[in-house]
Design an enzyme around this catalytic site. Structure first.
Site, PDB file in Angstrom:
ATOM      1  N   LYS A  14       0.817  -1.227   0.000  1.00  0.00           N
ATOM      2  CA  LYS A  14       0.000   0.000   0.000  1.00  0.00           C
ATOM      3  C   LYS A  14       0.845   1.268   0.000  1.00  0.00           C
ATOM      4  CE  LYS A  14      -3.678  -2.522   0.130  1.00  0.00           C
ATOM      5  NZ  LYS A  14      -4.502  -2.678  -1.078  1.00  0.00           N
ATOM      6  N   LYS A  74       1.237   4.905  -5.193  1.00  0.00           N
ATOM      7  CA  LYS A  74       1.767   3.554  -5.413  1.00  0.00           C
ATOM      8  C   LYS A  74       2.556   3.480  -6.716  1.00  0.00           C
ATOM      9  CE  LYS A  74      -2.389   1.714  -3.207  1.00  0.00           C
ATOM     10  NZ  LYS A  74      -3.641   0.980  -3.469  1.00  0.00           N
ATOM     11  N   GLU A 165      -5.505  -2.515 -10.769  1.00  0.00           N
ATOM     12  CA  GLU A 165      -6.512  -2.453 -11.827  1.00  0.00           C
ATOM     13  C   GLU A 165      -7.227  -1.108 -11.829  1.00  0.00           C
ATOM     14  OE1 GLU A 165      -8.138  -6.862 -12.737  1.00  0.00           O
ATOM     15  OE2 GLU A 165      -8.837  -6.014 -10.840  1.00  0.00           O
TER      16      GLU A 165
END
Length: 217
Positions: A14, A74, A165
């Site tokens: 994360k 990220k 995604e």
């Protein structure tokens, strides 16, 4: 090697430590690993883009800026980001390139074996192109085989990863000029080392119990 221990240890990162970069030899190993991923009848309907520069990661992060802003750090803080793409058409030219590469790599003991491989691959491809009409989904399934290979392989090298995604594929395809190359982005993977802010690194793994996911015959 107890490979299941790596599967239990890995997690979706994360937060990455932007100050820590992956060594080039590790990236070379991951490139080779994903290149040798399995695919149905060895179609290899993929292309992989690797970004390590700040500019490259910034371009990829554009696809997360509207609606997926939680994924921007990220992408920007990872040592490397890989874009896993699939072809937009499973054309005969690509199939021919795969066949000739197999021939070059001496996979056929005689012309009959080469013809048999070509016929088998065409049978599957034509089934998805013309009968099932799901060629795009079929090719994306092969990309996800490559994704699984990459995630587990990275874990064995003590590399942290996060599959992503949550991004706008249309934006990314335009930014990278993928459509003109007959490609489209499917999933991103951030690679690097997690930071102290990565809460997920501290949490225990959770999976359904064995008896609910296995049936013995």
């Amino acid at each position: 090697m107890n490979i299941s221990q790596y599967a239990k240890k890995r997690h979706a990162t994360k937060a990455f430590d932007p100050s820590r970069k992956l060594p080039e030899n590790v990236i070379a190993e991951l490139r080779e690993l994903i290149r040798f991923s399995p695919s149905s009848v060895n179609t290899q309907p993929w292309h992989f883009i690797v970004a390590s520069s700040e500019e490259g990661k910034k371009r990829i992060a554009k696809a997360a800026e509207n609606g997926y802003t939680y994924n921007v750090p990220k992408i920007r803080d990872a040592s490397h980001v890989m874009v896993l793409c699939t072809r937009t058409t499973l054309d005969d030219a690509h199939m021919a390139r795969v066949l000739e590469q197999e021939d070059k790599d001496q996979r056929f003991i005689n012309p009959a074996a080469k013809a048999a491989q070509h016929g088998s691959r065409q049978l599957y491809a034509n089934s998805h192109r013309y009968d099932l009409k799901d060629a795009q989904h079929w090719m994306e399934k092969q990309v996800y085989l490559a994704l699984g290979t990459l995630l587990l392989g990275a874990a064995t090298l003590e590399i942290d990863t996060v599959p992503i995604e949550g991004f706008d594929a249309r934006v990314l395809d335009e930014e990278l000029g993928l459509r003109a190359k007959g490609m489209t982005s499917v999933v991103l993977v951030g690679l690097g080392y997690h930071s102290g802010e990565d809460f997920n690194a501290k949490l225990p793994k959770s999976r359904l119990p064995r008896e609910s996911v296995f049936t013995e015959l």
